[in-house]
Design an enzyme around this catalytic site. Structure first.
Site, short mmCIF file in Angstrom:
data_model
loop_
_atom_site.label_atom_id
_atom_site.label_comp_id
_atom_site.label_asym_id
_atom_site.label_seq_id
_atom_site.Cartn_x
_atom_site.Cartn_y
_atom_site.Cartn_z
N CYS A 130 144.53 81.30 -21.44
CA CYS A 130 144.92 82.75 -21.58
C CYS A 130 143.97 83.48 -22.82
O CYS A 130 143.47 84.29 -22.63
CB CYS A 130 146.50 82.99 -22.02
N GLY A 161 152.86 82.27 -24.37
CA GLY A 161 151.98 81.30 -23.90
C GLY A 161 152.28 79.94 -23.60
O GLY A 161 151.75 79.26 -23.23
N HIS A 242 148.48 88.17 -26.76
CA HIS A 242 147.67 87.42 -27.83
C HIS A 242 146.47 88.40 -28.35
O HIS A 242 145.99 89.21 -27.67
CB HIS A 242 146.68 86.16 -26.91
N ASN A 315 148.96 88.26 -22.43
CA ASN A 315 148.52 86.89 -22.25
C ASN A 315 149.25 86.60 -20.60
O ASN A 315 148.56 85.57 -19.94
CB ASN A 315 148.96 85.78 -23.16
#
Ligand SMILES: NC(=O)c1ccc[n+]([C@@H]2O[C@H](COP(=O)([O-])OP(=O)(O)OC[C@H]3O[C@@H](n4cnc5c(N)ncnc54)[C@H](OP(=O)(O)O)[C@@H]3O)[C@@H](O)[C@H]2O)c1
Length: 344
Positions: A130, A161, A242, A315
């Site tokens: 990601c 994630g 992210h 992400n």
């Protein structure tokens, strides 16, 4: 006649997002089959306005499946992707299992869509990590303009994630802080609530973590093997989204203004960069969005031909589910596959 698409890991963070994105983008599927472990057999999952019943992976007959979107981790992918590919479905895998195999293309459609034809060797296409996906979307147009020599990146990676258990851990630890319950880290090596952890994936011999190594190896494979990348990957107490602080050194000069203009016109990028309070994007605002957001573009006065920027993305979407669906669309748009039912 449309395609038959299987989604393996459909009950997970990425799998649920995949179902949502397939419906949202009106993917040309006649049938979508959600698959997960035996534990999830019969679980109902949203797909557009309907509900689909999840089946166990081992009970699925892949002989009439055209595309299999895999997001059930490396161990499952290692065992199942070759079997599914042998049954004639193209596997688009989200785990790290196949990313570094020279017979498997690693694809971010905005960056290296042409490499997708390499899927014929093994019937498998890999989706990047990601953090790499959003990084290369931002780097590609700048590389085309001024050739990137070196990238120094620090990540601020959300807990999603690390899967759905990790999201539950942030929630329960945050609650525990308020009600003064004891906190026991399970998924993460230390407490994540009101904290951050400079450690994602396992440690390697040279002191880097595997996540940091992945960003280097994957950027080279997707964008250019000559680019040097050094990363520090950090888990932060954010549920989704992210963020990355990126320092880039180029071979030739490029101003911040030029970079912003290039990025404004680049596929997958959205520039929000006002020099005022709130004139930048935070992970909270990126949730549910497809773009890689770029803010805080500056010239770096400490190196020759250097820029610094901030980039943020969802992400679970560009970093995983969206990218996988875009790869599938790429196969169809380029007429590299056709529906088995139609072919028969
Ligand atoms: N999250 C991200 O940002 C991100 C980004 C890029 C790549 N990825 C990768 O995508 C994969 C999935 O991540 P995630 O975040 O969605 O994880 P997750 O939320 O923990 O979900 C895992 C999924 O895998 C399924 N599964 C586990 N063991 C299985 C088995 N033996 N057979 C069939 N299905 C099985 C689970 O089904 P049950 O519910 O039945 O257990 C669940 O649907 C991982 O490889 C991850 O590294 C994630």
């Amino acid at each position: 006649m449309g395609f038959k698409v299987a989604v393996v890991g459909a009950t997970g963070n990425v799998g649920r997002e995949m179902l949502g994105i397939l419906a949202e983008r009106e993917f040309p599927a006649d049938e979508v089959v959600p698959l997960a472990s035996r534990r999830s057999q019969g679980v109902e999952l949203s797909f557009g306005n309907s509900l689909l019943k999840c089946k166990a992976l081992e009970n699925c007959d892949f002989s009439d499946v055209d595309i299999c979107l895999m997001s059930a981790g490396s161990a499952v992918s290692k065992e199942w992707s070759p079997k599914i590919a042998a049954a004639g479905a193209v596997v688009i895998d989200n785990s790290s299992c196949w990313r570094y195999d020279s017979d498997v293309p690693l694809i971010v459609p905005e960056v290296n869509a042409d490499a997708v034809t390499g899927f014929r060797k093994k019937g498998i296409i890999a989706n990047p990590n990601c953090s790499t996906a959003q990084l290369v979307v931002a780097l590609k147009p700048l590389h085309d303009k001024a050739r990137i020599r070196r990238v120094v990146v620090a990540t601020y990676q959300s807990v999603s994630g690390a899967g759905k258990d990790a999201m539950d851990e942030l929630f329960s630890q945050t609650r525990a802080v308020y009600v003064t319950d004891p906190i026991e880290p399970k998924t993460f090596p230390k407490r994540i609530a009101f904290n951050l952890i400079p450690h994602i994936d396992v440690f390697m011999e040279d002191g880097f973590t595997k996540e940091e190594w992945k960003m280097t190896a994957e950027t080279k494979k997707i964008l250019d093997p000559k680019i040097k990348v050094v990363a520090t990957c950090v888990r932060v107490p954010v549920f989704i989204g992210h963020s990355e602080a990126v320092n880039i050194e180029f071979e030739t000069p490029i101003t911040a203004e030029e970079a912003r203009d290039i990025l404004r016109n680049a596929p997958g990028c959205l520039v929000i960069d006002k020099h005022e309070a709130g004139g930048y994007v935070t992970p909270y605002e990126a949730v549910g969005e497809d773009a890689t957001f770029i803010s805080r573009v500056r010239e770096d006065p400490t190196v020759e031909n250097g820029l610094v920027l901030w980039c943020v993305s969802d992400n679970l979407r560009k970093g995983a589910a969206l990218n996988a669906v875009q790869i599938a669309e790429c196969l169809i748009n380029r007429k590299l596959i056709e529906a088995k039912k139609k072919a028969a």
